[in-house]
Structure formats: C-alpha cells, structure tokens
Design a protein around this motif. Structure first.
Motif, PDB file in Angstrom:
ATOM      1  N   ARG A  73     -22.198  37.280 -50.287  1.00 54.65           N
ATOM      2  CA  ARG A  73     -22.376  36.348 -49.169  1.00 54.65           C
ATOM      3  C   ARG A  73     -21.191  36.521 -48.229  1.00 54.65           C
ATOM      4  O   ARG A  73     -20.041  36.280 -48.597  1.00 54.65           O
ATOM      5  CB  ARG A  73     -22.466  34.905 -49.665  1.00 54.65           C
ATOM      6  CG  ARG A  73     -23.712  34.595 -50.459  1.00 54.65           C
ATOM      7  CD  ARG A  73     -23.676  33.170 -50.963  1.00 54.65           C
ATOM      8  NE  ARG A  73     -23.839  32.207 -49.876  1.00 54.65           N
ATOM      9  CZ  ARG A  73     -23.185  31.057 -49.784  1.00 54.65           C
ATOM     10  NH1 ARG A  73     -22.260  30.734 -50.686  1.00 54.65           N
ATOM     11  NH2 ARG A  73     -23.420  30.230 -48.792  1.00 54.65           N
ATOM     12  N   LEU A  74     -21.487  36.972 -47.034  1.00 53.06           N
ATOM     13  CA  LEU A  74     -20.456  37.228 -46.040  1.00 53.06           C
ATOM     14  C   LEU A  74     -20.537  36.208 -44.922  1.00 53.06           C
ATOM     15  O   LEU A  74     -21.626  35.756 -44.555  1.00 53.06           O
ATOM     16  CB  LEU A  74     -20.622  38.623 -45.436  1.00 53.06           C
ATOM     17  CG  LEU A  74     -20.495  39.827 -46.357  1.00 53.06           C
ATOM     18  CD1 LEU A  74     -20.766  41.105 -45.581  1.00 53.06           C
ATOM     19  CD2 LEU A  74     -19.109  39.871 -46.986  1.00 53.06           C
ATOM     20  N   ALA A  75     -19.395  35.857 -44.379  1.00 53.61           N
ATOM     21  CA  ALA A  75     -19.331  35.104 -43.136  1.00 53.61           C
ATOM     22  C   ALA A  75     -18.893  36.061 -42.037  1.00 53.61           C
ATOM     23  O   ALA A  75     -17.999  36.891 -42.236  1.00 53.61           O
ATOM     24  CB  ALA A  75     -18.348  33.949 -43.249  1.00 53.61           C
ATOM     25  N   PHE A  76     -19.534  35.949 -40.879  1.00 59.60           N
ATOM     26  CA  PHE A  76     -19.293  36.874 -39.772  1.00 59.60           C
ATOM     27  C   PHE A  76     -19.199  36.054 -38.489  1.00 59.60           C
ATOM     28  O   PHE A  76     -20.056  35.205 -38.219  1.00 59.60           O
ATOM     29  CB  PHE A  76     -20.446  37.876 -39.689  1.00 59.60           C
ATOM     30  CG  PHE A  76     -20.370  38.864 -38.554  1.00 59.60           C
ATOM     31  CD1 PHE A  76     -19.171  39.452 -38.202  1.00 59.60           C
ATOM     32  CD2 PHE A  76     -21.504  39.210 -37.845  1.00 59.60           C
ATOM     33  CE1 PHE A  76     -19.103  40.366 -37.183  1.00 59.60           C
ATOM     34  CE2 PHE A  76     -21.460  40.131 -36.810  1.00 59.60           C
ATOM     35  CZ  PHE A  76     -20.253  40.711 -36.468  1.00 59.60           C
ATOM     36  N   SER A  77     -18.145  36.282 -37.707  1.00 61.56           N
ATOM     37  CA  SER A  77     -17.955  35.507 -36.483  1.00 61.56           C
ATOM     38  C   SER A  77     -17.300  36.365 -35.414  1.00 61.56           C
ATOM     39  O   SER A  77     -16.618  37.356 -35.722  1.00 61.56           O
ATOM     40  CB  SER A  77     -17.078  34.276 -36.756  1.00 61.56           C
ATOM     41  OG  SER A  77     -16.968  33.466 -35.603  1.00 61.56           O
ATOM     42  N   THR A  78     -17.518  35.984 -34.170  1.00 64.76           N
ATOM     43  CA  THR A  78     -16.861  36.656 -33.045  1.00 64.76           C
ATOM     44  C   THR A  78     -16.505  35.628 -31.994  1.00 64.76           C
ATOM     45  O   THR A  78     -17.178  34.589 -31.862  1.00 64.76           O
ATOM     46  CB  THR A  78     -17.770  37.747 -32.435  1.00 64.76           C
ATOM     47  OG1 THR A  78     -17.039  38.457 -31.426  1.00 64.76           O
ATOM     48  CG2 THR A  78     -19.019  37.147 -31.816  1.00 64.76           C
ATOM     49  N   ASP A  79     -15.441  35.893 -31.248  1.00 68.98           N
ATOM     50  CA  ASP A  79     -15.019  34.965 -30.201  1.00 68.98           C
ATOM     51  C   ASP A  79     -14.224  35.748 -29.165  1.00 68.98           C
ATOM     52  O   ASP A  79     -13.629  36.791 -29.473  1.00 68.98           O
ATOM     53  CB  ASP A  79     -14.160  33.839 -30.782  1.00 68.98           C
ATOM     54  CG  ASP A  79     -14.246  32.558 -29.967  1.00 68.98           C
ATOM     55  OD1 ASP A  79     -14.647  32.631 -28.788  1.00 68.98           O
ATOM     56  OD2 ASP A  79     -13.917  31.497 -30.496  1.00 68.98           O
TER      57      ASP A  79
END
Length: 360
Positions: A73-79
């Motif tokens: 289970r991966l968390a992936f984010s961009t900003d």
C-alpha cells in the motif's frame, strides 16, 4: 443637490477593465481565488479536472492517494510551490517543497521515502539564490528522512515566472491496519490540533508587505511524519488527518465535515491562536481560522483513544501545544460551527477564495 451634468450616461461606462476584490464565481477566467483552497478551488477540481481525468483513485480527493501496487500500500502525492518571497522567517520555498509533500503523505499515515523535485527557473534569477534554495531543500529532505531521487529543470523567459517555482512528488508506504479518510469520521470523534495556527501565513505576509507587529512571527514549516508515527503508535484507529495549509483550519474542517456527512463543533476559545497572530489579524481584518499553516495537523480521533493520543502528541516536539478543540456531531451535517466565548455560535464556512495569495 450636486451637479451631475458632467457624468457619463450609463451606456457610456466601460466596465471591461473593472476588477472586484472578491472573485465572482461565474467568471470565465482563472482568478487568484482558484488557488486558495476554498470554494473556487473545489469547483475547479470538481467541474474541470475530475471529469477530465476520472478514476476511482482520484475520487479519494485526499492529501495523498493511497494505492495498491505489487502487494504494497503506497501513498503518492504531488504539490507545487509558488511562495513569494522565496525566503521568510522560519523557512523558505525549499523547506516548503519538502515539508509540504512529506506532510501530505503523513496525512495518509505513510512515512515518506522518496521525492521527485522539479525546478522552474525564471531567466535572470541569481544562481546564488538557486544555490541557497537547493541547499535548504536538501537539508529539509535530510531532516525529514526522505531522499530526493529524481528531478527536472526548466527555464522560462524573464517576466514569465517569479524567480523560482518548485514541484515535488513523493511516495511512501502505508502501514498495515491504517485507514485514514474522512468517510470514517463518526459523531463523537474528538478534534485535535497539534498547536498554534496562523503562523505561516502571517510570517509570509509580514515580510512580503514590510509589516511589523512588535515581535517576529516565524513560519511553523516542519515535517510531521514523526508526530504521526507517535500518534499511530497509540492506536492505528485514527479516523482522519489533515494538514490545514491553503484555506487554513476552516477549509480542512469543512472538507472533512462535507465528506463524512457529520457536523463539526469547535470551541473558539480552545483553538490555539498566538497573541501575535491574533493581533495581526485584528489589525488587518483577517480570520486566523482561514490562514495557511505548514507544520500543523488536525486529527479526528475516536473518543476512547483521544486522551492517550493527546498525551503522545504533547510528548513530541511538534505537538507540545496540542489541544482538543471540538468534536464531530450528528447535528447540521456537512457544516462547521464555532461556539464563541460569549456563548453564541457562528458558522465557519468554506472560504470562497483566499485571504493571502502566494503563500505556499
């Protein structure tokens, strides 16, 4: 009566160049409020981006997307970061670029592992400034325990940027048994914040506008992964976490209330607002509830775990001033209200645009 013979007839007025400080929601062009984390931002996402992109993962609309990939289970984010000025008391755009993305991952329970980093540089920016930002970014990454693994650089013509823009994306692993999302909030959940609100927005504004409030106000920019780890060590059964950046605490609480279908009641006197922030907001006509933070989180915790989680937060350096500020309730679903010090109540609505542009 004054003489009005020299005034133009209504039909002769040219209104094309008129502007309004409160953006109109039916305007056909992008306005600054679309980037403010409030109603206009939500409409932009819901009416344009989400229909164009589609997908079940995007529909989560969390600070980070939680993905299943190869059994993990991966968390992936961009900003993206467009703060002006590039440096401010307590940090700079390099610190924001790391901590903002690390914190988005932390709000899903994940500890960030790797970041990408894209620099968009304006022609003419001093290389010494680029060096200073890069060194700050690298130091922030090391402090957060994350590695910058890949990146990109683009240069735009002079006048087509604002010195330096940065985009970071991050990935991390979500521990087994952790399920943080607003749909898990139920009436009776306790609302906790990890300390004073409003510091980042006021710090940036003070140097941008050359304002002095009698005491230096520093941004709270910091990585929250360690604090979240301490909270999850008490119980993995936290219901939702949010970092109240754009739109401030008010926007985060409203997003959670609307997504969960519960009401939220906060006790205004319990919300930790530093005197310097309160004074600055009083002078400028701002509400601390709507001002961005960069080292704060708001947690909805089952009542039976609230005291233990609060103790764990207060034992961590970034949670020493944690406080219970309210609870989720059955009444007024999807709405946030504040009980004032005078015994009344007021609605804490989702902001339309933003009070302070270009702060993160």
């Amino acid at each position: 009566m004054s003489d009005t013979t020299d005034l133009p007839a209504p039909a002769a007025l040219d209104v094309e160049g008129w502007t309004c400080p409160a953006p109109l929601r039916e305007r056909p062009r992008v306005v600054m409020g679309h980037g403010g984390g409030g109603v206009l931002s939500a409409e932009l996402v819901q009416q344009i981006f989400a229909p164009a992109f589609g997908g079940e993962v995007l529909a989560q609309m969390g600070d980070a997307a939680v993905l299943s990939l190869g059994g993990a289970r991966l968390a992936f984010s961009t900003d993206s970061y467009v703060v002006r000025p590039l440096f401010f008391p307590g940090g700079g755009i390099g610190d924001l670029a790391v901590n903002g993305t690390v914190n988005d991952l932390a709000m899903s329970g994940a500890r960030a592992a790797y970041l990408s980093c894209g620099f968009i540089l304006e022609e003419g920016v001093e290389l010494d400034v680029v060096t200073r930002v890069s060194e700050a970014l690298g130091a922030a990454a090391r402090a957060a325990g994350v590695e910058v693994a890949t990146g990109d650089t683009k240069v735009v013509e002079a006048g087509h940027g604002d010195g330096i823009y940065i985009n970071t994306a991050g990935i991390g692993l979500v521990p087994a048994g952790v399920d943080l999302r607003p749909q898990r909030v139920v009436p009776g959940d306790v609302v906790i914040v990890n300390g004073a609100i409003g510091l980042h927005g006021v710090a940036v504004m003070s140097v941008r506008e050359g304002l002095e409030f009698g005491v230096e106000i520093k941004s709270d920019c910091a990585p929250l992964g360690g604090l979240v780890d301490a909270m999850l060590a008490v119980t993995p059964d936290l219901h939702v976490l949010r970092d109240p950046t754009r739109g401030g605490l008010a926007a985060s609480l409203n997003e959670i209330a609307q997504a969960s279908g519960t009401g939220v009641v906060i006790r205004e006197r319990e919300v930790p607002v530093p005197p310097a922030v309160a004074n600055a907001c009083a002078i400028l006509g701002l509400d601390p509830m709507y001002i961005a933070n960069e080292g704060k989180l708001v947690a909805f915790v089952p009542r039976e775990h609230a005291d233990a989680v609060l103790d764990a937060m207060r034992a961590h350096p970034l949670g020493a001033d944690s406080a219970i500020i309210g609870e989720a309730v059955e009444e007024h679903p999807g709405m946030v209200v504040a009980r004032t010090g005078l015994g009344g109540t007021r609605v804490v609505d989702l902001p339309i645009g933003e009070q302070l542009p270009r702060i993160c």
